[in-house]
Motif scaffolding. Structure first.
Motif, PDB file in Angstrom:
ATOM      1  N   LEU A 163      13.834  -0.327  -5.654  1.00 42.44           N
ATOM      2  CA  LEU A 163      12.672  -0.391  -6.534  1.00 42.44           C
ATOM      3  C   LEU A 163      12.515  -1.824  -7.026  1.00 42.44           C
ATOM      4  O   LEU A 163      13.390  -2.357  -7.719  1.00 42.44           O
ATOM      5  N   LYS A 164      11.425  -2.456  -6.648  1.00 40.13           N
ATOM      6  CA  LYS A 164      11.146  -3.827  -7.070  1.00 40.13           C
ATOM      7  C   LYS A 164      10.121  -3.781  -8.198  1.00 40.13           C
ATOM      8  O   LYS A 164       9.036  -3.209  -8.042  1.00 40.13           O
ATOM      9  N   VAL A 165      10.475  -4.374  -9.314  1.00 42.50           N
ATOM     10  CA  VAL A 165       9.604  -4.404 -10.488  1.00 42.50           C
ATOM     11  C   VAL A 165       9.137  -5.838 -10.678  1.00 42.50           C
ATOM     12  O   VAL A 165       9.951  -6.749 -10.870  1.00 42.50           O
ATOM     13  N   ASP A 166       7.835  -6.051 -10.620  1.00 38.95           N
ATOM     14  CA  ASP A 166       7.289  -7.404 -10.701  1.00 38.95           C
ATOM     15  C   ASP A 166       5.972  -7.347 -11.475  1.00 38.95           C
ATOM     16  O   ASP A 166       5.026  -6.664 -11.068  1.00 38.95           O
ATOM     17  N   ALA A 167       5.933  -8.045 -12.603  1.00 41.62           N
ATOM     18  CA  ALA A 167       4.718  -8.052 -13.416  1.00 41.62           C
ATOM     19  C   ALA A 167       3.592  -8.858 -12.778  1.00 41.62           C
ATOM     20  O   ALA A 167       2.427  -8.725 -13.163  1.00 41.62           O
ATOM     21  N   PRO A 199       3.729  -1.732 -11.836  1.00 43.78           N
ATOM     22  CA  PRO A 199       4.350  -2.909 -11.235  1.00 43.78           C
ATOM     23  C   PRO A 199       5.553  -2.619 -10.339  1.00 43.78           C
ATOM     24  O   PRO A 199       6.411  -3.495 -10.162  1.00 43.78           O
ATOM     25  N   VAL A 200       5.655  -1.401  -9.769  1.00 41.56           N
ATOM     26  CA  VAL A 200       6.830  -1.028  -8.986  1.00 41.56           C
ATOM     27  C   VAL A 200       6.463  -0.846  -7.517  1.00 41.56           C
ATOM     28  O   VAL A 200       5.444  -0.228  -7.183  1.00 41.56           O
ATOM     29  N   LEU A 201       7.325  -1.396  -6.650  1.00 40.79           N
ATOM     30  CA  LEU A 201       7.206  -1.222  -5.209  1.00 40.79           C
ATOM     31  C   LEU A 201       8.493  -0.563  -4.719  1.00 40.79           C
ATOM     32  O   LEU A 201       9.586  -1.064  -4.983  1.00 40.79           O
ATOM     33  N   ALA A 202       8.373   0.585  -4.040  1.00 45.50           N
ATOM     34  CA  ALA A 202       9.539   1.307  -3.529  1.00 45.50           C
ATOM     35  C   ALA A 202       9.689   1.047  -2.034  1.00 45.50           C
ATOM     36  O   ALA A 202       8.747   1.236  -1.258  1.00 45.50           O
ATOM     37  N   LEU A 203      10.879   0.608  -1.630  1.00 51.51           N
ATOM     38  CA  LEU A 203      11.162   0.273  -0.242  1.00 51.51           C
ATOM     39  C   LEU A 203      12.380   1.044   0.244  1.00 51.51           C
ATOM     40  O   LEU A 203      13.339   1.245  -0.511  1.00 51.51           O
ATOM     41  N   ALA A 204      12.365   1.441   1.503  1.00 49.66           N
ATOM     42  CA  ALA A 204      13.518   2.114   2.095  1.00 49.66           C
ATOM     43  C   ALA A 204      14.618   1.100   2.365  1.00 49.66           C
ATOM     44  O   ALA A 204      14.357  -0.041   2.758  1.00 49.66           O
TER      45      ALA A 204
END
Length: 248
Positions: A23-27, A55-60
């Motif tokens: 989970l990448k959190v980036d404002a 602001p969240v990107l979920a990646l495998a």
């Protein structure tokens, strides 16, 4: 329930791992837009996007392990490093993405930034003045004309995953775009000079080693104050300050 692992966190962004999901959190929405777009264009393996809810990107998670980290030992074979070099060459030869990247700063802008940073490093006493001066001189070779390539922009070895001698994926594309190919190669081999020959064997074309050395100095000079301010330790063995000492 899986534990939450903090992979990296600072005031700009954070990455968490929960089981097989990152989970990448980036404002910065624009930075996340870049990451998603560029991963769709890159001709090398990248993480699968599971979902995106700013602001969240979920990646495998990717298969395999990283080649190591700055300041630590390399866990990869010479063949794995060469495979990474071949993957980087494939990226650099791809059609240019439609946006400038971190490695695409103009020579004039980069020189001005370097001058300002070296002055600050000298006046605040964070590094010895002679170490800064000598590396500033080495860094000059990076300030030259270059042909734009499709670059990753933050190609640390911790961002490249391998399984055996095969590259299974490259992560963290938020700084990608048009840029200097040798910046990528220098970032990838920073602190692991012993594998530079392996990487270039896989990359498969003649490279100006003076420019690689220059980027090692330039990147390290520009990073030291930021790293300290964000809770990282560039003075740890094998990290940026040791890279500067080796160049001097």
């Amino acid at each position: 329930m899986d534990e939450v692992e903090v992979v990296v966190a600072h005031s700009e962004r954070a990455t968490l791992r929960v089981g097989d999901v990152f989970l990448k959190v980036d404002a910065d929405q624009a930075r996340m837009d870049v990451e998603v777009e560029v991963m769709s264009l890159a001709p090398v393996p990248t993480p699968k996007v599971l979902w995106r809810r700013p602001p969240v990107l979920a990646l495998a998670a990717l298969e395999g392990t990283t080649l190591g980290r700055l300041g630590g030992p390399s866990t990869g074979s010479s063949a794995a490093w060469a495979a990474a070099g071949a993957a980087i060459r494939k990226l650099h030869e791809a059609p240019l993405p439609p946006l400038p990247g971190r490695a695409g700063q103009s020579t004039a802008a980069l020189a001005a930034k370097l001058d300002a940073e070296c002055e600050l490093l000298g006046t605040n006493g964070l590094l010895p003045a002679d170490l800064v001066t000598r590396n500033r001189r080495v860094a000059e070779a990076a300030l030259r004309p270059w042909t734009p390539a499709f670059t990753h922009g933050d190609l640390q070895i911790a961002h490249v995953f391998v399984d055996g001698d095969e590259v299974t994926g490259i992560i963290d594309w938020s700084e990608a775009g048009r840029g200097d190919a040798l910046y990528d190669l220098a970032t990838f081999t920073l602190g692991h000079e012993e594998h530079l020959a392996d990487v270039l064997a896989g990359y498969g074309t003649d490279i100006d080693l003076d420019v690689i050395h220059a980027w090692w100095s330039l990147r390290s000079l520009l990073s030291v104050r930021w790293l300290v301010a964000h809770g990282f330790d560039p003075f740890a063995p094998g990290c940026e300050v040791d890279v500067l000492r080796s160049r001097a």
